[in-house]
Scaffold this active site. Structure first.
Site, short mmCIF file in Angstrom:
data_model
loop_
_atom_site.label_atom_id
_atom_site.label_comp_id
_atom_site.label_asym_id
_atom_site.label_seq_id
_atom_site.Cartn_x
_atom_site.Cartn_y
_atom_site.Cartn_z
N ASP A 48 69.99 -22.36 -38.31
CA ASP A 48 71.33 -22.91 -38.04
C ASP A 48 71.29 -24.44 -38.18
OD1 ASP A 48 69.94 -23.46 -35.74
OD2 ASP A 48 71.46 -22.69 -34.36
N SER A 49 70.11 -24.98 -38.51
CA SER A 49 70.02 -26.39 -38.93
C SER A 49 70.89 -26.60 -40.18
CB SER A 49 68.56 -26.77 -39.22
OG SER A 49 67.95 -25.81 -40.07
N ASP A 71 68.94 -17.16 -38.51
CA ASP A 71 69.25 -17.61 -37.15
C ASP A 71 70.55 -17.00 -36.63
OD1 ASP A 71 67.43 -19.20 -35.82
OD2 ASP A 71 68.17 -21.08 -36.69
N LYS A 75 66.60 -14.65 -35.53
CA LYS A 75 65.99 -15.54 -34.54
C LYS A 75 67.06 -15.99 -33.56
CE LYS A 75 64.60 -19.96 -35.52
NZ LYS A 75 65.43 -20.75 -34.57
N GLU A 109 67.60 -18.34 -29.72
CA GLU A 109 67.00 -19.31 -28.81
C GLU A 109 67.01 -18.81 -27.38
OE1 GLU A 109 68.93 -23.11 -29.30
OE2 GLU A 109 68.47 -23.18 -31.44
N GLU A 131 59.23 -25.16 -30.25
CA GLU A 131 59.74 -26.42 -30.82
C GLU A 131 59.53 -27.57 -29.85
OE1 GLU A 131 63.59 -26.23 -32.67
OE2 GLU A 131 63.62 -28.41 -33.03
O1 KIV Z 1 67.48 -24.06 -37.37
C1 KIV Z 1 66.32 -24.30 -37.72
O2 KIV Z 1 66.05 -24.81 -38.81
C2 KIV Z 1 65.26 -23.97 -36.78
C3 KIV Z 1 63.87 -24.45 -37.08
C4 KIV Z 1 63.79 -25.91 -37.00
C5 KIV Z 1 62.84 -23.77 -36.25
O3 KIV Z 1 65.50 -23.34 -35.80
#
Ligand code: KIV
Length: 277
Positions: free
Chosen positions: A45-46, A84, A114, A116, A183
Site C-alpha cells: 500500500d506504499s 497488501d 498482508k 498490519e 519494519e
Molecule cells: O507497503 C509496503 O510497501 C510495505 C513494505 C514496506 C513492507 O508494507
C-alpha cells in the site's frame, strides 16, 4: 515455470536460504524484478506514497490494490505475489477482513495477502487463513497507524516495547500467518523474533538477522534522490539516469535532431507501387 508457493517459502527458512522480497506496482516493473529472480513481490500500500504521491498510505482503497495486483500479476512467472490489505479493509471485523482478502485473491490475483498489526489483527488473520488464503503479518512500524505512532519512527527501542513486538509477532504466527514483516525495529529485537518464530521473518529496517529482506523498488533503484532513510541501500541512481534521458529527448525534439530519418517512414516509390498493383 511455476510461481513460488507458501511451502516453497517455508522451506527456504528451514534451509537457511534468505528470502528476497521487493515491491512492484505495475506490469513493467513486475516483469523486471521477476526476471531478476526475486522470491516474493509485494504490491504494497506504499503505492499510495510512491505512485499516487500521498504523504501516507491511508487513502489507498481495495480497488486500487486490485488494479495494481492485476497489473503486477501479469508480469510474474516465478515470484510469489503478496498484495497488501489497505487501511480500513480489515480492521472493522474478521468477516470484513475475509471478504476483502477474498477480493484481493479473486480479482487482484494475489497468492497471499498482508495486513498490519499483531494481537489486534489475530482474529482477522485466523479467519482469512481458515478460508485457505495465506497471510503475511506485519509488526513493528505499521504505517497505517502513522497518526497513533506519531510518525514513521523506529519501534521497540525500550525493553517493554521490544517485548510487545515479540508478543505481536508470536500472535500473528499463532493466528496462522506463514510469514511476518518486521519494519523499523532494532536489529537485536528482529534477530530474537526470527529465532523465536517457526515462520520466516522479512525485515525492512530490521537488520541482517531476519530470514529475508524487503525494500520498496523505487527506493532501491534511486528514483527519488531526495528520499534516503537509513535503512535504504540504493543499488542504482535512476533519478539521474531518467532526468538525463528526458533532457536529451527534450533537447533533440526542440532542435529537430529527433526524429532522424531512421525513426521515420517513407512512402512507397513509384516503382514499388507499380509492382503491387
Ligand atoms: O507497503 C509496503 O510497501 C510495505 C513494505 C514496506 C513492507 O508494507
Amino acid at each position: 515455470m511455476t510461481r513460488k508457493t507458501v511451502p516453497d517459502l517455508l522451506r527456504m527458512k528451514a534451509d537457511s536460504q534468505k528470502i528476497v522480497m521487493v515491491t512492484a506496482y505495475d506490469y513493467a516493473m513486475a516483469r523486471l524484478v521477476d526476471t531478476a529472480g526475486v522470491d516474493m513481490v509485494l504490491v504494497g500500500d506504499s503505492v499510495g506514497m510512491v505512485v499516487q504521491g500521498h504523504q501516507d498510505t491511508l487513502s489507498v482503497s481495495v480497488e486500487d490494490m486490485i488494479y495494481h495486483g492485476r497489473c503486477v500479476s501479469r508480469g510474474l512467472q516465478q515470484a510469489h505475489l503478496t498484495v497488501d490489505m489497505p487501511f480500513m479493509s480489515y480492521q472493522v471485523s474478521p468477516a470484513q477482513a475475509l471478504e476483502n482478502a477474498g477480493r484481493l485473491v479473486r480479482e487482484g490475483r494475489a497468492q497471499s495477502v498482508k495486513l498490519e498489526g499483531g494481537r489486534r489483527s489475530a482474529a482477522a488473520i485466523s479467519m482469512i487463513v481458515e478460508a485457505g488464503i495465506p497471510v503475511v503479518g506485519h509488526v513493528g512500524l505499521t504505517p497505517q497507524s502513522v497518526h497513533a505512532m506519531g510518525g514513521f519512527k523506529v519501534q521497540g527501542r525500550g525493553q517493554e516495547a521490544a517485548d510487545r513486538i515479540m508478543q505481536d509477532a508470536l500472535a500473528v504466527q499463532d493466528a496462522g500467518a506463514f510469514c511476518v514483516v518486521l519494519e523499523m525495529v532494532p536489529e537485536d529485537v528482529a534477530a530474537g523474533i526470527t529465532e523465536a518464530l517457526e515462520v520466516p521473518t522479512i525485515g525492512i529496517g530490521a537488520g541482517v538477522g531476519c530470514d529475508g529482506q524487503v525494500l520498496v523498488c523505487n527506493d532501491l533503484l534511486g528514483m527519488d534522490l531526495s528520499f534516503h532513510p537509513r535503512f535504504v541501500k540504493r543499488y542504482a541512481q535512476l533519478e539521474e539516469t531518467i532526468l538525463e534521458a528526458m533532457r536529451d529527448y527534450a533537447r533533440e525534439v526542440r532542435s529537430s535532431a529527433f526524429p532522424a530519418p531512421e525513426h521515420s517512414f517513407r512512402r512507397k516509390s513509384a516503382a514499388q507501387l507499380r509492382r503491387v498493383y
